[in-house]
Design a protein around this motif. Sequence first.
Motif, PDB file in Angstrom:
ATOM      1  N   ALA A 123      59.824  65.358 -15.876  1.00  0.00           N
ATOM      2  CA  ALA A 123      59.267  64.083 -16.343  1.00  0.00           C
ATOM      3  C   ALA A 123      60.330  63.007 -16.519  1.00  0.00           C
ATOM      4  O   ALA A 123      60.046  61.815 -16.368  1.00  0.00           O
ATOM      5  CB  ALA A 123      58.511  64.289 -17.653  1.00  0.00           C
ATOM      6  N   THR A 127      60.215  58.951 -15.743  1.00  0.00           N
ATOM      7  CA  THR A 127      60.475  57.959 -16.787  1.00  0.00           C
ATOM      8  C   THR A 127      61.589  57.006 -16.365  1.00  0.00           C
ATOM      9  O   THR A 127      61.522  55.801 -16.615  1.00  0.00           O
ATOM     10  CB  THR A 127      60.852  58.652 -18.102  1.00  0.00           C
ATOM     11  OG1 THR A 127      59.812  59.560 -18.475  1.00  0.00           O
ATOM     12  CG2 THR A 127      61.049  57.643 -19.221  1.00  0.00           C
ATOM     13  N   VAL A 135      54.717  56.380 -18.322  1.00  0.00           N
ATOM     14  CA  VAL A 135      54.636  57.840 -18.275  1.00  0.00           C
ATOM     15  C   VAL A 135      53.743  58.368 -19.392  1.00  0.00           C
ATOM     16  O   VAL A 135      52.917  59.265 -19.167  1.00  0.00           O
ATOM     17  CB  VAL A 135      56.047  58.445 -18.360  1.00  0.00           C
ATOM     18  CG1 VAL A 135      55.967  59.974 -18.435  1.00  0.00           C
ATOM     19  CG2 VAL A 135      56.875  58.032 -17.153  1.00  0.00           C
TER      20      VAL A 135
END
Length: 255
Positions: A123, A127, A135
């Motif tokens: 992730a 981001t 996000v």
Amino acid sequence: FWSLGAIIGSVVAGLAAYFGIAPLTQFAGTAVIVAAATAWFLRELPDTRSGAAGATPIGARRLWLSGALVGVAAIAFGGSIVEGGSADWSALYLRDLSHVNAGIAAAGYAAFSLAAMLTRFRADLLTARTSPVVVARLGAVVATCGLALAIAYPALAGAAIGFALVGVGTAVILPLAFAAGANLGASGTALAVVMTSGYAGSIVGPAVIGNAADRFGLRVAMLIPLACAIAIAMLVGGLRPAPAPTGSEPSPVHE
């Protein structure tokens, strides 16, 4: 790695349930193995005492009054309810509504944890390319879709896929909320408030969902984390990074 441990734990629990091993026996065996494995790592823990802050920055006492902090704390609170609602109740949901045995029901939590682990490892790249707001909002929407799928189609396939989607969505919400809390002030006060709100959600969520399940059924009770996921999608603007100092701000007055 928290999610990785959750996967291993859920798989072990599922195997124990499938083969009829009593929880007491399973827990005792797990405790011995974990204690033995942990002892080896304790030698490598760093001494972080030298990094303790020496003084509390001016203004730290009033951080809890800021609207930004309240918003981030609310995201952490709701995120814990969404994450905990899926993690705590997925196995019971599959057992009672998908009508599978206890061993297969544990797969719901395993799918949730696996999806969360894979998402958390990747992730940060998303981001960095976009922003925490994008996000987090995407995660809240994905979690909303996953819960809606599990509620609408409680059969094994629908529920398992739904909880996996919830794992993908919630994987980014709490880490981003904690990061935002850490960036709200020079001291750890803001982060402490955000984390306390997150833990409060993990305590309140099971009680509220459990009471609703007793009164209206677990399928209806899952509307609670669904509502929290929708609310998070509306609140994520509070995760927007604060503007960088320009150098023109007045210097703080020390008393």
